[in-house]
Every structure is written in structure tokens, then in C-alpha cells.
Design a protein around this motif. Structure first.
Motif, PDB file in Angstrom:
ATOM      1  N   LYS A 149       0.835  -1.195   0.000  1.00  0.00           N
ATOM      2  CA  LYS A 149       0.000   0.000   0.000  1.00  0.00           C
ATOM      3  C   LYS A 149       0.873   1.250   0.000  1.00  0.00           C
ATOM      4  O   LYS A 149       2.067   1.200   0.303  1.00  0.00           O
ATOM      5  N   VAL A 150       0.256   2.368  -0.332  1.00  0.00           N
ATOM      6  CA  VAL A 150       0.961   3.642  -0.390  1.00  0.00           C
ATOM      7  C   VAL A 150       0.270   4.575   0.604  1.00  0.00           C
ATOM      8  O   VAL A 150      -0.775   5.144   0.315  1.00  0.00           O
ATOM      9  N   GLN A 151       0.852   4.698   1.788  1.00  0.00           N
ATOM     10  CA  GLN A 151       0.270   5.513   2.847  1.00  0.00           C
ATOM     11  C   GLN A 151       0.311   6.992   2.480  1.00  0.00           C
ATOM     12  O   GLN A 151       1.154   7.427   1.701  1.00  0.00           O
ATOM     13  N   ALA A 152      -0.570   7.769   3.116  1.00  0.00           N
ATOM     14  CA  ALA A 152      -0.506   9.219   2.965  1.00  0.00           C
ATOM     15  C   ALA A 152       0.873   9.682   3.419  1.00  0.00           C
ATOM     16  O   ALA A 152       1.397   9.211   4.432  1.00  0.00           O
ATOM     17  N   GLY A 153       1.470  10.543   2.654  1.00  0.00           N
ATOM     18  CA  GLY A 153       2.802  11.040   2.965  1.00  0.00           C
ATOM     19  C   GLY A 153       3.926  10.235   2.321  1.00  0.00           C
ATOM     20  O   GLY A 153       5.083  10.619   2.375  1.00  0.00           O
ATOM     21  N   SER A 154       3.579   9.109   1.687  1.00  0.00           N
ATOM     22  CA  SER A 154       4.598   8.308   1.004  1.00  0.00           C
ATOM     23  C   SER A 154       5.022   8.997  -0.285  1.00  0.00           C
ATOM     24  O   SER A 154       4.248   9.714  -0.908  1.00  0.00           O
ATOM     25  N   LYS A 155       6.252   8.728  -0.670  1.00  0.00           N
ATOM     26  CA  LYS A 155       6.806   9.283  -1.901  1.00  0.00           C
ATOM     27  C   LYS A 155       7.218   8.121  -2.799  1.00  0.00           C
ATOM     28  O   LYS A 155       7.865   7.192  -2.341  1.00  0.00           O
ATOM     29  N   VAL A 156       6.801   8.190  -4.066  1.00  0.00           N
ATOM     30  CA  VAL A 156       7.151   7.150  -5.029  1.00  0.00           C
ATOM     31  C   VAL A 156       8.095   7.785  -6.040  1.00  0.00           C
ATOM     32  O   VAL A 156       7.802   8.843  -6.605  1.00  0.00           O
ATOM     33  N   LEU A 157       9.227   7.126  -6.269  1.00  0.00           N
ATOM     34  CA  LEU A 157      10.250   7.636  -7.179  1.00  0.00           C
ATOM     35  C   LEU A 157      10.159   6.885  -8.505  1.00  0.00           C
ATOM     36  O   LEU A 157      10.140   5.652  -8.521  1.00  0.00           O
ATOM     37  N   PHE A 158      10.104   7.649  -9.604  1.00  0.00           N
ATOM     38  CA  PHE A 158      10.028   7.099 -10.956  1.00  0.00           C
ATOM     39  C   PHE A 158      11.270   7.501 -11.735  1.00  0.00           C
ATOM     40  O   PHE A 158      11.766   8.630 -11.577  1.00  0.00           O
ATOM     41  N   ASP A 159      11.734   6.607 -12.608  1.00  0.00           N
ATOM     42  CA  ASP A 159      12.863   6.955 -13.479  1.00  0.00           C
ATOM     43  C   ASP A 159      12.367   7.753 -14.686  1.00  0.00           C
ATOM     44  O   ASP A 159      11.165   8.047 -14.801  1.00  0.00           O
ATOM     45  N   LYS A 160      13.273   8.085 -15.589  1.00  0.00           N
ATOM     46  CA  LYS A 160      12.935   8.925 -16.742  1.00  0.00           C
ATOM     47  C   LYS A 160      11.974   8.248 -17.716  1.00  0.00           C
ATOM     48  O   LYS A 160      11.372   8.906 -18.552  1.00  0.00           O
ATOM     49  N   ASN A 161      11.828   6.934 -17.593  1.00  0.00           N
ATOM     50  CA  ASN A 161      10.906   6.185 -18.447  1.00  0.00           C
ATOM     51  C   ASN A 161       9.566   5.910 -17.772  1.00  0.00           C
ATOM     52  O   ASN A 161       8.751   5.152 -18.294  1.00  0.00           O
ATOM     53  N   GLY A 162       9.354   6.499 -16.589  1.00  0.00           N
ATOM     54  CA  GLY A 162       8.090   6.333 -15.887  1.00  0.00           C
ATOM     55  C   GLY A 162       7.950   5.034 -15.132  1.00  0.00           C
ATOM     56  O   GLY A 162       6.856   4.658 -14.712  1.00  0.00           O
ATOM     57  N   LYS A 163       9.061   4.335 -14.926  1.00  0.00           N
ATOM     58  CA  LYS A 163       9.048   3.071 -14.175  1.00  0.00           C
ATOM     59  C   LYS A 163       9.293   3.362 -12.694  1.00  0.00           C
ATOM     60  O   LYS A 163      10.113   4.220 -12.339  1.00  0.00           O
ATOM     61  N   ILE A 164       8.626   2.623 -11.836  1.00  0.00           N
ATOM     62  CA  ILE A 164       8.802   2.803 -10.392  1.00  0.00           C
ATOM     63  C   ILE A 164      10.177   2.292  -9.990  1.00  0.00           C
ATOM     64  O   ILE A 164      10.552   1.170 -10.318  1.00  0.00           O
ATOM     65  N   VAL A 165      10.902   3.132  -9.251  1.00  0.00           N
ATOM     66  CA  VAL A 165      12.231   2.762  -8.755  1.00  0.00           C
ATOM     67  C   VAL A 165      12.147   2.378  -7.281  1.00  0.00           C
ATOM     68  O   VAL A 165      12.732   1.386  -6.858  1.00  0.00           O
ATOM     69  N   ALA A 166      11.425   3.170  -6.492  1.00  0.00           N
ATOM     70  CA  ALA A 166      11.366   2.919  -5.044  1.00  0.00           C
ATOM     71  C   ALA A 166      10.200   3.678  -4.426  1.00  0.00           C
ATOM     72  O   ALA A 166       9.706   4.646  -5.003  1.00  0.00           O
ATOM     73  N   LYS A 167       9.809   3.224  -3.256  1.00  0.00           N
ATOM     74  CA  LYS A 167       8.824   3.939  -2.438  1.00  0.00           C
ATOM     75  C   LYS A 167       9.506   4.322  -1.138  1.00  0.00           C
ATOM     76  O   LYS A 167      10.255   3.531  -0.560  1.00  0.00           O
ATOM     77  N   PHE A 168       9.261   5.532  -0.700  1.00  0.00           N
ATOM     78  CA  PHE A 168       9.802   6.031   0.562  1.00  0.00           C
ATOM     79  C   PHE A 168       8.616   6.355   1.461  1.00  0.00           C
ATOM     80  O   PHE A 168       7.703   7.073   1.060  1.00  0.00           O
ATOM     81  N   GLY A 169       8.645   5.816   2.664  1.00  0.00           N
ATOM     82  CA  GLY A 169       7.544   6.015   3.601  1.00  0.00           C
ATOM     83  C   GLY A 169       7.424   7.452   4.055  1.00  0.00           C
ATOM     84  O   GLY A 169       8.299   8.282   3.816  1.00  0.00           O
TER      85      GLY A 169
END
Length: 185
Positions: A149-169
Motif C-alpha cells: 500500500k501507499v500511505q498518505a505522505g509516502s513518496k514514489v520515485l520514478f525513473d525517466k521512463n516512468g518506471k517505479i524505482v522505489a517507495k519512501f515512507g
């Protein structure tokens, strides 16, 4: 023999045209999305924005509440600082507003006022749901890809191609996020 060749060519052309006109419908097709760039979202003025606009940029995406949520307020400020430091190198920042646990985030006009009063210069999109059947298709896809899940306040990092790299709580280390961004720029 000639009529058969014409029929084959005609069928091939029709197949190609029908495939080319099949549009990605994010409400239905979200599980087959290839990247963030397949999605659209509404800005605070109600305009439908194609997230293809982030192609070629590293993107940090936050979902946060604008009222009575110190974690989100801290996240908004952090992302503004990251945008100021790395925007010239290709970093983009965007945020989806969600309702807070304590208090709703308000209307689009309330959110615009909040954005202006806090000096945010990155893209802030209209309020969405991030959980359940009513969740925005982008967040359904993110959760499917992350298997989390992606909690409120979480940050999702995408690369230049729009692919998910990581989630930060919501309470993760800003240094870790910044280091990951720098590696992608």
C-alpha cells in the motif's frame, strides 16, 4: 491470385488501423499499463493532464493531505526543497492530494489556496482516493507494482521512463530519497 493479395493487404491495413485507434482506458486497462506515462489526472482547475509530460524526467510523486497532517506538510516542504535543488538537472515533483485522517483536505479551491500560501511550485493534482475500489487507476497500478500500500505522505520515485524505482515512507530519511534521485539524474 491477385484478388487474394488485395484482400490480404486490405485486412492487414484494417487490422493496423483498428489497433492504432485502440486507446488505453485507464479505468479498465490500468493493470496493463507499462509506465506512469500511460495515465492521466486532473489538475486543480479540472483540466485532464497526460502524465506523459514527465517522460525524460525523474519524478517524485507524493500523496498527502493538505490540512492537519504534519507528516504531509513536512513532505510538501521537503519536495519543494528537492525541486529547487535538482529541478535544473531534470527532477520533476508532483503531488496528489488525499483527505487527511483527521480532517478533509477541502475543495480544489481550498487546495489551490494552500498551495499558494505554502509557496509550492511543483504540480499539485486534484484530490483523489488512493485505496479501495474508488482509488485512482494510477494508485491501483502503483500498489500492484509495489505489492504494497501507499500511505498518505509516502513518496514514489520514478525513473525517466516512468518506471517505479522505489517507495519512501512518510517518515523515511530525506537523505535516502535525495541520494536515490541523484543516482537517476
Amino acid at each position: 491470385m491477385r484478388p487474394i493479395v488485395c484482400v490480404v493487404l486490405l485486412l492487414g491495413t484494417l487490422l493496423h488501423l483498428s489497433h492504432a485507434t485502440l486507446a488505453f482506458d485507464q479505468e479498465i486497462d490500468w493493470p496493463s499499463a507499462k509506465s506512469l506515462h500511460d495515465f492521466q489526472a486532473r489538475d486543480l482547475s479540472g483540466n485532464l493532464i497526460n502524465l506523459e509530460k514527465y517522460r525524460g524526467h525523474v519524478l517524485v510523486l507524493l500523496n498527502g493531505a493538505t490540512r492537519s497532517c504534519p507528516v504531509s506538510a513536512k513532505g510538501f516542504k521537503l519536495l519543494q526543497q528537492l525541486k529547487e535543488r535538482h529541478g535544473s538537472k531534470g527532477l520533476e515533483v508532483a503531488s496528489f492530494v488525499v483527505d487527511g485522517l483527521v480532517k478533509p483536505s477541502g475543495t480544489a479551491e481550498d487546495i489551490k489556496e494552500y498551495v499558494q500560501s505554502t509557496g509550492l511550485t511543483y504540480d499539485v493534482y486534484d484530490k483523489i482516493a488512493t485505496d479501495g475500489d474508488a482509488a485512482h487507476p494510477l494508485y491501483k497500478w502503483i500498489k500492484m507494482c509495489l505489492e504494497d500500500k501507499v500511505q498518505a505522505g509516502s513518496k514514489v520515485l520514478f525513473d525517466k521512463n516512468g518506471k517505479i524505482v522505489a517507495k519512501f515512507g512518510p517518515t523515511g530519511s530525506p537523505a535516502g530519497l535525495e541520494e536515490a534521485i541523484e543516482q537517476l539524474l
